[in-house]
Write an enzyme that holds these catalytic residues in place. Structure first.
Site, PDB file in Angstrom:
ATOM      1  N   GLU A  73      -1.694   3.736 -16.315  1.00  0.00           N
ATOM      2  CA  GLU A  73      -1.155   5.105 -16.178  1.00  0.00           C
ATOM      3  C   GLU A  73       0.204   5.202 -16.870  1.00  0.00           C
ATOM      4  O   GLU A  73       0.470   6.124 -17.653  1.00  0.00           O
ATOM      5  CB  GLU A  73      -0.979   5.477 -14.699  1.00  0.00           C
ATOM      6  CG  GLU A  73      -2.265   5.652 -13.918  1.00  0.00           C
ATOM      7  CD  GLU A  73      -2.757   4.379 -13.261  1.00  0.00           C
ATOM      8  OE1 GLU A  73      -2.386   3.277 -13.738  1.00  0.00           O
ATOM      9  OE2 GLU A  73      -3.521   4.471 -12.285  1.00  0.00           O
TER      10      GLU A  73
ATOM     11  N   GLY B  36       6.780  -4.001  -5.656  1.00  0.00           N
ATOM     12  CA  GLY B  36       6.882  -2.625  -6.156  1.00  0.00           C
ATOM     13  C   GLY B  36       7.362  -1.655  -5.093  1.00  0.00           C
ATOM     14  O   GLY B  36       8.299  -0.876  -5.309  1.00  0.00           O
ATOM     15  N   ARG B  37       6.731  -1.693  -3.925  1.00  0.00           N
ATOM     16  CA  ARG B  37       7.079  -0.711  -2.888  1.00  0.00           C
ATOM     17  C   ARG B  37       8.390  -1.040  -2.193  1.00  0.00           C
ATOM     18  O   ARG B  37       8.832  -0.301  -1.314  1.00  0.00           O
ATOM     19  CB  ARG B  37       5.930  -0.581  -1.882  1.00  0.00           C
ATOM     20  CG  ARG B  37       5.535  -1.879  -1.208  1.00  0.00           C
ATOM     21  CD  ARG B  37       4.189  -1.742  -0.520  1.00  0.00           C
ATOM     22  NE  ARG B  37       3.670  -3.002  -0.020  1.00  0.00           N
ATOM     23  CZ  ARG B  37       3.009  -3.900  -0.746  1.00  0.00           C
ATOM     24  NH1 ARG B  37       2.833  -3.694  -2.048  1.00  0.00           N
ATOM     25  NH2 ARG B  37       2.540  -4.995  -0.206  1.00  0.00           N
TER      26      ARG B  37
ATOM     27  N   GLU C 102       0.211   0.066   2.272  1.00  0.00           N
ATOM     28  CA  GLU C 102      -0.071  -0.964   1.275  1.00  0.00           C
ATOM     29  C   GLU C 102       0.364  -2.329   1.827  1.00  0.00           C
ATOM     30  O   GLU C 102      -0.194  -3.358   1.457  1.00  0.00           O
ATOM     31  CB  GLU C 102       0.674  -0.644  -0.025  1.00  0.00           C
ATOM     32  CG  GLU C 102       0.118  -1.366  -1.233  1.00  0.00           C
ATOM     33  CD  GLU C 102       0.695  -0.828  -2.540  1.00  0.00           C
ATOM     34  OE1 GLU C 102       0.434   0.346  -2.871  1.00  0.00           O
ATOM     35  OE2 GLU C 102       1.402  -1.563  -3.218  1.00  0.00           O
TER      36      GLU C 102
ATOM     37  N   HIS D 261       3.742  24.723  12.380  1.00  0.00           N
ATOM     38  CA  HIS D 261       2.895  25.893  12.184  1.00  0.00           C
ATOM     39  C   HIS D 261       1.549  25.502  11.589  1.00  0.00           C
ATOM     40  O   HIS D 261       0.820  26.356  11.097  1.00  0.00           O
ATOM     41  CB  HIS D 261       3.614  26.907  11.292  1.00  0.00           C
ATOM     42  CG  HIS D 261       4.871  27.402  11.934  1.00  0.00           C
ATOM     43  ND1 HIS D 261       4.927  28.563  12.656  1.00  0.00           N
ATOM     44  CD2 HIS D 261       6.100  26.834  12.026  1.00  0.00           C
ATOM     45  CE1 HIS D 261       6.150  28.715  13.144  1.00  0.00           C
ATOM     46  NE2 HIS D 261       6.883  27.672  12.773  1.00  0.00           N
TER      47      HIS D 261
ATOM     48  N   LYS E 122       7.104  -2.611 -13.338  1.00  0.00           N
ATOM     49  CA  LYS E 122       7.404  -4.021 -13.133  1.00  0.00           C
ATOM     50  C   LYS E 122       6.651  -4.884 -14.147  1.00  0.00           C
ATOM     51  O   LYS E 122       7.215  -5.741 -14.803  1.00  0.00           O
ATOM     52  CB  LYS E 122       7.021  -4.394 -11.692  1.00  0.00           C
ATOM     53  CG  LYS E 122       7.326  -5.814 -11.295  1.00  0.00           C
ATOM     54  CD  LYS E 122       7.042  -6.014  -9.810  1.00  0.00           C
ATOM     55  CE  LYS E 122       7.092  -7.498  -9.465  1.00  0.00           C
ATOM     56  NZ  LYS E 122       6.796  -7.748  -8.054  1.00  0.00           N
TER      57      LYS E 122
ATOM     58  N   LYS F 239      -6.724  -1.335 -10.533  1.00  0.00           N
ATOM     59  CA  LYS F 239      -6.224  -1.482 -11.899  1.00  0.00           C
ATOM     60  C   LYS F 239      -7.313  -2.012 -12.847  1.00  0.00           C
ATOM     61  O   LYS F 239      -7.241  -1.792 -14.042  1.00  0.00           O
ATOM     62  CB  LYS F 239      -4.999  -2.405 -11.928  1.00  0.00           C
ATOM     63  CG  LYS F 239      -3.752  -1.750 -11.293  1.00  0.00           C
ATOM     64  CD  LYS F 239      -2.485  -2.573 -11.467  1.00  0.00           C
ATOM     65  CE  LYS F 239      -1.284  -1.860 -10.869  1.00  0.00           C
ATOM     66  NZ  LYS F 239      -0.003  -2.500 -11.086  1.00  0.00           N
TER      67      LYS F 239
HETATM   68  C1  G6Q Z   1       3.547  -1.712  -5.062  1.00  0.00           C
HETATM   69  C2  G6Q Z   1       2.309  -1.843  -5.801  1.00  0.00           C
HETATM   70  C3  G6Q Z   1       2.039  -0.734  -6.785  1.00  0.00           C
HETATM   71  C4  G6Q Z   1       2.857  -0.829  -8.065  1.00  0.00           C
HETATM   72  C5  G6Q Z   1       2.274   0.118  -9.100  1.00  0.00           C
HETATM   73  C6  G6Q Z   1       3.057   0.118 -10.384  1.00  0.00           C
HETATM   74  O1  G6Q Z   1       3.940  -2.486  -4.225  1.00  0.00           O
HETATM   75  O2  G6Q Z   1       2.205  -3.080  -6.364  1.00  0.00           O
HETATM   76  O3  G6Q Z   1       2.219   0.544  -6.235  1.00  0.00           O
HETATM   77  O4  G6Q Z   1       4.196  -0.530  -7.810  1.00  0.00           O
HETATM   78  O5  G6Q Z   1       0.945  -0.228  -9.331  1.00  0.00           O
HETATM   79  O6  G6Q Z   1       3.115  -1.156 -10.936  1.00  0.00           O
HETATM   80  P1  G6Q Z   1       4.070  -1.452 -12.150  1.00  0.00           P
HETATM   81  O7  G6Q Z   1       5.465  -1.236 -11.695  1.00  0.00           O
HETATM   82  O8  G6Q Z   1       3.817  -2.873 -12.543  1.00  0.00           O
HETATM   83  O9  G6Q Z   1       3.710  -0.478 -13.239  1.00  0.00           O
END
Ligand code: G6Q
Length: 537
Positions: free
Chosen positions: A213, A268-269, A354, A385, A207, A505
């Site tokens: 990462e 994001g989620r 989250e 199990h 986003k 971050k």
């Molecule tokens: C989701 C969070 C988090 C995010 C990641 C990736 O709700 O904000 O999990 O999706 O940190 O972020 P970017 O999409 O900006 O790389």
């Protein structure tokens, strides 16, 4: 410490009602009412939602609905759908529901209807996905794409991975899908070790397009590609981006014509049904993707319109409040009896934890009650199990969600009957247990009897559907999304920010130059200084 919630009359009534009912066994609730299993269920949207095996009676439900009304849930649902800026800490609307709004509907953000933009992106995705699937889109050396690697993390990874696994049955099997998220180089190395760069497409999903990462993995991917294809022009045929940040996408060297956008009103989620789902669409095809969106939308409409008494996400959300805040339950197990849903619990961990893992209210006051539970789980029957022992006979109360489908996508003789028999049997055993008398009647010697007694009274919900289809997956995901919102409203927290993630971050950024010895002087505590020293050596 805020007491607005705990002082409300709905909460207080629940507190005293809890004292009345807390020791009532589920067994007696069923004995007292022979119709309970029929009454305490909702059948809608092709979902059979059985919530009878809970430690509740009609009064509990009435009080929980009263609490929801006192907390203004109906208005809060309307506010979300209408695009109000309910994510107040980030001053944003929360409109993942617009991602699945049918063409022609109207959802306004700052006076602008966003539905046409949503569908414009979906059309571009569909056209691109079609080109990859048909082999029309060629790599730099003229070969068709056979491998799709999604690079992203958190919300830009968990949804795509989960959906790919969940809908693999519907996926193009001549395409290989891989997902790279971790900064650990092993993730990238293992994902590409058997792939040919000439036939590989990277989808960089971020986003913000600044996540360390993802950007590190994307740069490594570019180097891996160019080590073989040499000419930087090759990047255009092998990299596309999914992002809200066109500037950074351009800076990275991806042609913004090859960028699929989304909007700041998609968290994001909550983004797997936006362009973040590009890998899903390539895998299952645009038609199935649209079916999935329709499933999401059907659940949204149910959440928005069904009375609380028949509203599946509302009931599930309130049951969660009942266990977390009154029984003191700290975790919630999600137990899908479908192997394709193996990543569903991991996906839900982010969605739920989250969102509602918050310690202050929207007003910034400390909450004076427990919020988000720990979500966890594994598919059945595997879990039976291993950890089910603790759910049956341990000392923690762990409400369980069982998820099952009547028809298997791979109907091998007997398998589905055995699978479903196990799911149904587990819910029954958890609720009703086995008394000392029953154990003795089986001839178990006295010294072993206590070990074989099952207290029962362990609550569970069963979500039963016909078949795992893209549409049903969409309904399930939206169900949990809206359940999360219901709980967020009751607790008065913001389910749409993630300051804890933001912290992660920035924290490492301080230590990176110290590990690289660009910054020699260490000013941390003695433990942290020593760990950095150990790494440097
Ligand atoms: C989701 C969070 C988090 C995010 C990641 C990736 O709700 O904000 O999990 O999706 O940190 O972020 P970017 O999409 O900006 O790389």
């Amino acid at each position: 410490m805020t007491t607005e919630l705990t002082k409300s009359s709905g909460w207080k009534s629940l507190e005293s009602h809890f004292q009345e009912i807390k020791n009532t066994p589920i067994r007696s609730l069923f004995n007292e009412d022979k119709t309970r299993g029929t009454r305490l269920r909702v059948e809608d949207l092709g979902i059979y939602f059985d919530y009878s095996k809970h430690r509740i009676n009609d009064k509990t439900l009435e009080l929980l609905f009263q609490l929801a009304r006192e907390r203004g849930l109906a208005d809060k649902i309307a506010s979300m759908f209408s695009g109000e800026k309910i994510n107040t800490t980030e001053n944003r609307a929360v409109l993942h529901t617009a991602l699945r709004a049918p063409r022609g509907s109207v959802v306004l953000v700052d006076g602008v209807n966003v539905v046409p933009e949503v569908h414009a992106v979906l059309e571009r995705m569909a056209s691109f996905a079609g080109n990859i699937r048909s082999g029309e889109w060629k790599g730099y050396t003229g070969k068709p794409i056979r491998n799709i690697v999604n690079i992203g993390i958190g919300g830009s990874d968990l949804g795509p991975v989960m959906a790919y696994e969940a809908l693999k049955f519907y996926a193009r099997r001549n395409l290989t899908f891989r997902f790279v998220s971790n900064i650990d180089g092993s993730d990238f190395a293992e994902a590409v070790r058997d792939l040919s760069p000439e036939e590989t497409l990277f989808i960089v999903s971020s986003k913000t397009f600044t996540t360390i990462e993802t950007m590190t993995n994307a740069r490594t991917a570019r180097k891996w590609l160019l080590d073989k294809l040499v000419n930087p022009k090759a990047v255009a045929s092998h990299f596309v981006a999914v992002s809200t940040n066109a500037k950074e996408v351009g800076n990275f060297g991806i042609d913004t014509h090859n960028m699929f956008g989304f909007w700041d009103w998609v968290g994001g989620r909550y983004s797997m049904d936006s362009a973040i789902g590009l890998s899903t669409m390539i895998a299952i095809g645009p038609g199935h993707f649209y079916e999935m969106l329709d499933g999401f939308h059907q659940m949204d409409e149910h959440f928005r319109n069904a009375p609380f008494e028949r509203n599946i996400p509302v009931i599930m959300g309130l049951l969660g409040i009942w266990y977390i805040d009154f029984f003191g339950a700290q975790t919630q197990a999600v137990l899908p009896y479908d192997n394709y849903l193996k990543r569903f619990p991991a996906y839900l961990q982010q969605l739920t934890m989250e969102s509602n893992g918050k310690h202050v209210t929207l007003d910034g006051e400390l909450v004076g009650y427990a919020t988000g539970a720990v979500y966890w789980g594994e598919p059945g029957t595997n879990g039976q199990h291993s950890f089910y022992q603790l759910i049956h006979q341990g000392t923690s109360l762990i409400p369980c969600d069982f998820i099952g489908f009547k028809t298997s996508l791979n109907p091998l003789p007997l398998h589905q009957d055995y699978l479903m028999a196990n799911m149904i049997a587990q819910g029954e055993a958890l609720a009703f247990g086995k008394t000392a008398e029953e154990v003795k009647a089986e001839g178990v010697p006295d010294n072993l009897a206590p070990h074989k007694v099952f207290e029962g009274n362990r609550p569970s919900t069963t979500l039963f559907m016909e078949k795992l289809t893209p549409g049903n997956l969409g309904k399930l995901i939206a169900l949990y999304e809206q359940m999360v919102y219901t709980q967020g409203v009751i607790w008065g927290v913001n389910p749409f920010d993630q300051m804890g993630v933001e912290l992660g971050k920035v924290l490492a950024m301080k230590i990176i130059p110290e590990l690289l010895e660009k910054e020699k002087l260490l000013r941390h505590d003695s433990s942290t200084n020593n760990l950095i020293g150990y790494y440097r050596e």
